[in-house]
Design a protein around this motif. Structure first.
Motif, PDB file in Angstrom:
ATOM      1  N   LEU A   1      77.274  43.082  98.762  1.00  0.00           N
ATOM      2  CA  LEU A   1      77.993  44.059  98.075  1.00  0.00           C
ATOM      3  C   LEU A   1      77.061  45.162  97.662  1.00  0.00           C
ATOM      4  O   LEU A   1      77.245  46.410  97.606  1.00  0.00           O
ATOM      5  N   HIS A   2      75.874  44.743  97.028  1.00  0.00           N
ATOM      6  CA  HIS A   2      75.151  45.537  96.324  1.00  0.00           C
ATOM      7  C   HIS A   2      73.635  45.711  96.702  1.00  0.00           C
ATOM      8  O   HIS A   2      72.817  46.064  96.002  1.00  0.00           O
ATOM      9  N   ASN A   3      73.394  44.979  97.735  1.00  0.00           N
ATOM     10  CA  ASN A   3      72.007  44.821  98.317  1.00  0.00           C
ATOM     11  C   ASN A   3      70.967  44.223  97.425  1.00  0.00           C
ATOM     12  O   ASN A   3      71.343  43.647  96.538  1.00  0.00           O
ATOM     13  N   LEU A   4      69.477  44.605  97.529  1.00  0.00           N
ATOM     14  CA  LEU A   4      68.602  43.783  96.780  1.00  0.00           C
ATOM     15  C   LEU A   4      68.350  44.101  95.652  1.00  0.00           C
ATOM     16  O   LEU A   4      68.691  45.471  95.222  1.00  0.00           O
ATOM     17  N   PRO A   5      68.144  43.275  94.569  1.00  0.00           N
ATOM     18  CA  PRO A   5      67.724  43.718  93.357  1.00  0.00           C
ATOM     19  C   PRO A   5      66.466  44.620  93.111  1.00  0.00           C
ATOM     20  O   PRO A   5      65.604  44.817  94.137  1.00  0.00           O
ATOM     21  N   HIS A   6      66.291  45.121  91.988  1.00  0.00           N
ATOM     22  CA  HIS A   6      65.128  46.125  91.784  1.00  0.00           C
ATOM     23  C   HIS A   6      63.780  45.105  92.103  1.00  0.00           C
ATOM     24  O   HIS A   6      63.625  43.916  92.053  1.00  0.00           O
ATOM     25  N   ALA A   7      62.709  45.735  92.443  1.00  0.00           N
ATOM     26  CA  ALA A   7      61.280  45.188  92.924  1.00  0.00           C
ATOM     27  C   ALA A   7      60.963  44.262  91.897  1.00  0.00           C
ATOM     28  O   ALA A   7      60.056  43.361  92.200  1.00  0.00           O
ATOM     29  N   ASN A   8      61.084  44.715  90.495  1.00  0.00           N
ATOM     30  CA  ASN A   8      60.750  43.917  89.440  1.00  0.00           C
ATOM     31  C   ASN A   8      61.377  42.289  89.313  1.00  0.00           C
ATOM     32  O   ASN A   8      60.694  41.607  89.107  1.00  0.00           O
ATOM     33  N   MET A   9      62.528  42.209  90.043  1.00  0.00           N
ATOM     34  CA  MET A   9      62.761  41.127  90.436  1.00  0.00           C
ATOM     35  C   MET A   9      62.619  40.509  91.827  1.00  0.00           C
ATOM     36  O   MET A   9      63.501  39.585  92.279  1.00  0.00           O
ATOM     37  N   ALA A  10      61.870  40.916  92.499  1.00  0.00           N
ATOM     38  CA  ALA A  10      61.705  40.360  93.793  1.00  0.00           C
ATOM     39  C   ALA A  10      61.457  38.897  94.188  1.00  0.00           C
ATOM     40  O   ALA A  10      61.960  38.220  94.811  1.00  0.00           O
ATOM     41  N   ALA A  11      60.597  38.388  93.228  1.00  0.00           N
ATOM     42  CA  ALA A  11      60.526  36.866  93.212  1.00  0.00           C
ATOM     43  C   ALA A  11      61.642  36.132  93.068  1.00  0.00           C
ATOM     44  O   ALA A  11      61.774  34.957  93.438  1.00  0.00           O
ATOM     45  N   SER A  12      62.805  36.516  92.553  1.00  0.00           N
ATOM     46  CA  SER A  12      64.080  35.737  92.209  1.00  0.00           C
ATOM     47  C   SER A  12      64.623  35.464  93.567  1.00  0.00           C
ATOM     48  O   SER A  12      65.591  34.624  93.867  1.00  0.00           O
ATOM     49  N   SER A  13      64.153  36.245  94.706  1.00  0.00           N
ATOM     50  CA  SER A  13      64.585  35.885  96.236  1.00  0.00           C
ATOM     51  C   SER A  13      64.398  34.449  96.511  1.00  0.00           C
ATOM     52  O   SER A  13      64.953  34.056  97.203  1.00  0.00           O
ATOM     53  N   TRP A  14      63.565  33.838  95.780  1.00  0.00           N
ATOM     54  CA  TRP A  14      62.928  32.711  96.212  1.00  0.00           C
ATOM     55  C   TRP A  14      63.616  31.450  95.498  1.00  0.00           C
ATOM     56  O   TRP A  14      63.420  30.166  95.551  1.00  0.00           O
ATOM     57  N   LEU A  15      64.021  31.688  94.342  1.00  0.00           N
ATOM     58  CA  LEU A  15      64.685  30.866  93.303  1.00  0.00           C
ATOM     59  C   LEU A  15      65.853  30.050  93.896  1.00  0.00           C
ATOM     60  O   LEU A  15      66.037  28.924  93.606  1.00  0.00           O
ATOM     61  N   ALA A  16      66.453  30.794  94.913  1.00  0.00           N
ATOM     62  CA  ALA A  16      67.608  29.741  95.557  1.00  0.00           C
ATOM     63  C   ALA A  16      67.030  28.619  96.190  1.00  0.00           C
ATOM     64  O   ALA A  16      67.784  27.513  96.452  1.00  0.00           O
ATOM     65  N   LEU A  17      65.707  28.581  96.653  1.00  0.00           N
ATOM     66  CA  LEU A  17      65.115  27.322  97.339  1.00  0.00           C
ATOM     67  C   LEU A  17      65.005  26.502  96.506  1.00  0.00           C
ATOM     68  O   LEU A  17      64.851  25.212  96.773  1.00  0.00           O
ATOM     69  N   GLY A  18      64.808  26.453  94.995  1.00  0.00           N
ATOM     70  CA  GLY A  18      64.605  25.461  94.115  1.00  0.00           C
ATOM     71  C   GLY A  18      65.663  24.494  93.820  1.00  0.00           C
ATOM     72  O   GLY A  18      65.274  23.360  94.222  1.00  0.00           O
ATOM     73  N   PRO A  19      66.764  24.825  93.771  1.00  0.00           N
ATOM     74  CA  PRO A  19      67.979  23.684  93.468  1.00  0.00           C
ATOM     75  C   PRO A  19      68.161  22.932  94.740  1.00  0.00           C
ATOM     76  O   PRO A  19      68.575  21.860  94.657  1.00  0.00           O
TER      77      PRO A  19
ATOM     78  N   TRP B   1      67.538  28.044 105.875  1.00  0.00           N
ATOM     79  CA  TRP B   1      68.248  29.161 105.860  1.00  0.00           C
ATOM     80  C   TRP B   1      67.904  30.211 104.768  1.00  0.00           C
ATOM     81  O   TRP B   1      67.233  31.501 105.017  1.00  0.00           O
ATOM     82  N   TRP B   2      67.701  29.554 103.353  1.00  0.00           N
ATOM     83  CA  TRP B   2      67.254  30.485 102.505  1.00  0.00           C
ATOM     84  C   TRP B   2      65.875  30.805 102.482  1.00  0.00           C
ATOM     85  O   TRP B   2      65.415  31.824 101.977  1.00  0.00           O
ATOM     86  N   PHE B   3      65.048  29.718 103.067  1.00  0.00           N
ATOM     87  CA  PHE B   3      63.515  30.148 103.262  1.00  0.00           C
ATOM     88  C   PHE B   3      63.481  31.271 103.929  1.00  0.00           C
ATOM     89  O   PHE B   3      62.533  32.105 103.771  1.00  0.00           O
ATOM     90  N   ALA B   4      64.086  31.401 105.311  1.00  0.00           N
ATOM     91  CA  ALA B   4      63.873  32.448 106.036  1.00  0.00           C
ATOM     92  C   ALA B   4      64.406  33.889 105.655  1.00  0.00           C
ATOM     93  O   ALA B   4      63.650  34.549 105.656  1.00  0.00           O
ATOM     94  N   LEU B   5      65.420  33.728 104.900  1.00  0.00           N
ATOM     95  CA  LEU B   5      66.155  34.884 104.291  1.00  0.00           C
ATOM     96  C   LEU B   5      64.908  35.583 103.213  1.00  0.00           C
ATOM     97  O   LEU B   5      64.459  36.644 103.246  1.00  0.00           O
ATOM     98  N   ALA B   6      64.673  34.574 102.350  1.00  0.00           N
ATOM     99  CA  ALA B   6      63.670  35.007 101.374  1.00  0.00           C
ATOM    100  C   ALA B   6      62.223  35.402 101.801  1.00  0.00           C
ATOM    101  O   ALA B   6      61.792  36.360 101.135  1.00  0.00           O
TER     102      ALA B   6
ATOM    103  N   THR C   1      56.346  30.280  93.263  1.00  0.00           N
ATOM    104  CA  THR C   1      55.570  29.007  93.409  1.00  0.00           C
ATOM    105  C   THR C   1      56.245  27.710  93.163  1.00  0.00           C
ATOM    106  O   THR C   1      56.421  26.772  94.327  1.00  0.00           O
ATOM    107  N   PHE C   2      57.262  27.618  92.225  1.00  0.00           N
ATOM    108  CA  PHE C   2      58.205  26.241  92.189  1.00  0.00           C
ATOM    109  C   PHE C   2      59.030  26.184  93.102  1.00  0.00           C
ATOM    110  O   PHE C   2      59.192  24.868  93.674  1.00  0.00           O
ATOM    111  N   PRO C   3      59.711  27.113  93.408  1.00  0.00           N
ATOM    112  CA  PRO C   3      60.803  26.943  94.674  1.00  0.00           C
ATOM    113  C   PRO C   3      60.102  26.479  95.906  1.00  0.00           C
ATOM    114  O   PRO C   3      60.360  25.611  96.652  1.00  0.00           O
ATOM    115  N   ILE C   4      58.919  27.173  96.262  1.00  0.00           N
ATOM    116  CA  ILE C   4      58.282  26.859  97.580  1.00  0.00           C
ATOM    117  C   ILE C   4      57.648  25.619  97.375  1.00  0.00           C
ATOM    118  O   ILE C   4      57.482  24.382  98.396  1.00  0.00           O
ATOM    119  N   GLY C   5      57.037  25.081  96.295  1.00  0.00           N
ATOM    120  CA  GLY C   5      56.494  24.027  95.999  1.00  0.00           C
ATOM    121  C   GLY C   5      57.284  22.681  95.982  1.00  0.00           C
ATOM    122  O   GLY C   5      57.069  21.462  96.536  1.00  0.00           O
TER     123      GLY C   5
END
Length: 383
Positions: free
Chosen positions: A228-246, A294-299, A321-325
């Motif tokens: 609905l609202h597209n990508l967050p601001h570039a300052n929050m770019a790293a949050s794109s990977w956080l989904a991979l963590g859980p 899926w989340w890895f490819a998207l991130a 780092t942590f989500p990828i790790g």
């Protein structure tokens, strides 16, 4: 070279030159910094997975683990000092809709240290390493439980949130419980008492359940927000990977607990459930791991988009780092359970990428900390 440029270079060589006073290091210190302990700790754990194939990496991994202990102790002292000397400013974090989420980084960073006592500490310190890990684990359980309940409560009662401002940082406080659950699965087999093993195993499954379903619910909302609202601001770019963590931690948790469960259940007269727990670990872990692809490819695609438009550095880069790790460690674990070399090979590539990323983010963090650029507490911006 102009005078202003020379002045800028000179200031850059001086420690904390961008801060009004060295006291600002404490006043501006936030839990975001504990993400560095998460990234360093998971790299140590990931490298330790190659102890048999590449023995030299074990020493590197142990060195990183010891460095991480020092890092965690330093950050704990700095954050405690903030509460002691700048209490009024420190308590503002509870009302901040972003920084408060990073409280979850504290128990997750501690969990990597607990795991290290089992991976590295047993050979170096002997059985006392288990006692230390046991004590720290219970502290971690309390921290993770408080974060997982208290922060969402603050979101509902004291903070202001909007769907268009949502990012994956919402995951941080609730994911801590499943990270601690993985540590419980590693630690339980080392306990001497069979009943104590069962208690820890049971509690670890409960911690997993306290986290993973809530995290999956957040991911559903996050997917809607992105559409609905597209990508967050570039300052929050790293949050794109956080989904991979859980997802990665959830898979690793099922596989780790499933591997420990049969012997522990059998020792307590529950052997009929052992095969089920073992099978659930493999197939549940496999399904979550597949979801993570899926989340890895998207991130990855989203990060390339951010890089094209410019990606400013901030302490949030440790969120890469942590989500990828943890996804890498889950991949290696799955690769040892299934005789499919491609899975283990993919995990190896992820660890290599993690190592390179850690060097880049670590170097830029040292530079930013030296200048003082990174000591910024958003919850104090109204001052």
């Amino acid at each position: 070279m102009t005078y202003e440029h020379m002045r800028e270079v000179t200031l850059g060589l001086r420690p904390l030159s961008r801060l009004a006073s060295p006291r600002e290091v404490v006043r501006q210190f936030t839990p975001n910094w504990f993400a560095a302990t998460m990234g360093t700790g998971i790299l140590a754990i990931a490298l330790a997975q190659f102890e048999t194939s590449v023995p030299a990496l074990h020493g590197v991994a142990e060195g990183l683990w010891m460095f991480n202990i020092g890092l965690f102790a330093l950050f704990s002292c700095l954050y405690a000092a903030r509460w002691i000397f700048f209490f009024d400013g420190a308590r503002r974090i509870f009302g901040h809709s972003v920084v408060s989420m990073f409280f979850g980084c504290i128990p997750m960073g501690l969990a990597t240290i607990v795991n290290g006592f089992l991976i590295f500490g047993l050979s170096r310190f002997g059985p006392v390493a288990v006692d230390i890990a046991w004590t720290l684990w219970w502290i971690d359980v309390a921290l993770a439980a408080v974060c997982g309940v208290a922060i969402p409560f603050l979101m509902f009662t004291r903070q202001t949130h909007a769907i268009d401002q949502m990012t994956a940082v919402w995951l941080l406080p609730v994911v801590a419980a499943e990270v601690v659950a993985v540590s419980g699965g590693l630690l339980a087999p080392h306990l001497a008492d069979g009943h104590a093993q069962l208690v820890m195993l049971t509690l670890s499954y409960v911690l997993w359940a306290l986290s993973v379903p809530v995290a999956m619910s957040i991911l559903v909302v996050l997917l809607l927000r992105m559409a609905l609202h597209n990508l967050p601001h570039a300052n929050m770019a790293a949050s794109s990977w956080l989904a991979l963590g859980p997802i990665g931690t959830g898979a690793l948790g099922l596989m780790t607990l499933g591997g420990a469960a049969p012997a522990i259940l059998a020792a307590n007269g529950l052997e009929r459930f052992g095969a089920f727990a073992d099978g659930l670990g493999l197939f549940g872990g496999l399904l979550l791991w597949g979801y993570g692809l899926w989340w890895f490819a998207l991130a990855l695609i989203v990060t390339l988009r951010y890089l094209r438009d410019g990606l400013p550095f901030n302490i949030g880069w440790w969120g890469y780092t942590f989500p990828i790790g943890v996804y890498a460690v889950a991949t290696l674990k799955l690769g040892t359970m299934l005789p499919i070399g491609a899975i283990y090979g993919f995990g190896t590539l992820l660890v290599a990428a993690l190592g390179l990323l850690w060097l880049i983010v670590g170097a830029r963090t040292v530079g930013g900390a030296w200048r003082g650029d990174l000591f910024v507490a958003p919850c104090l911006k109204s001052e």
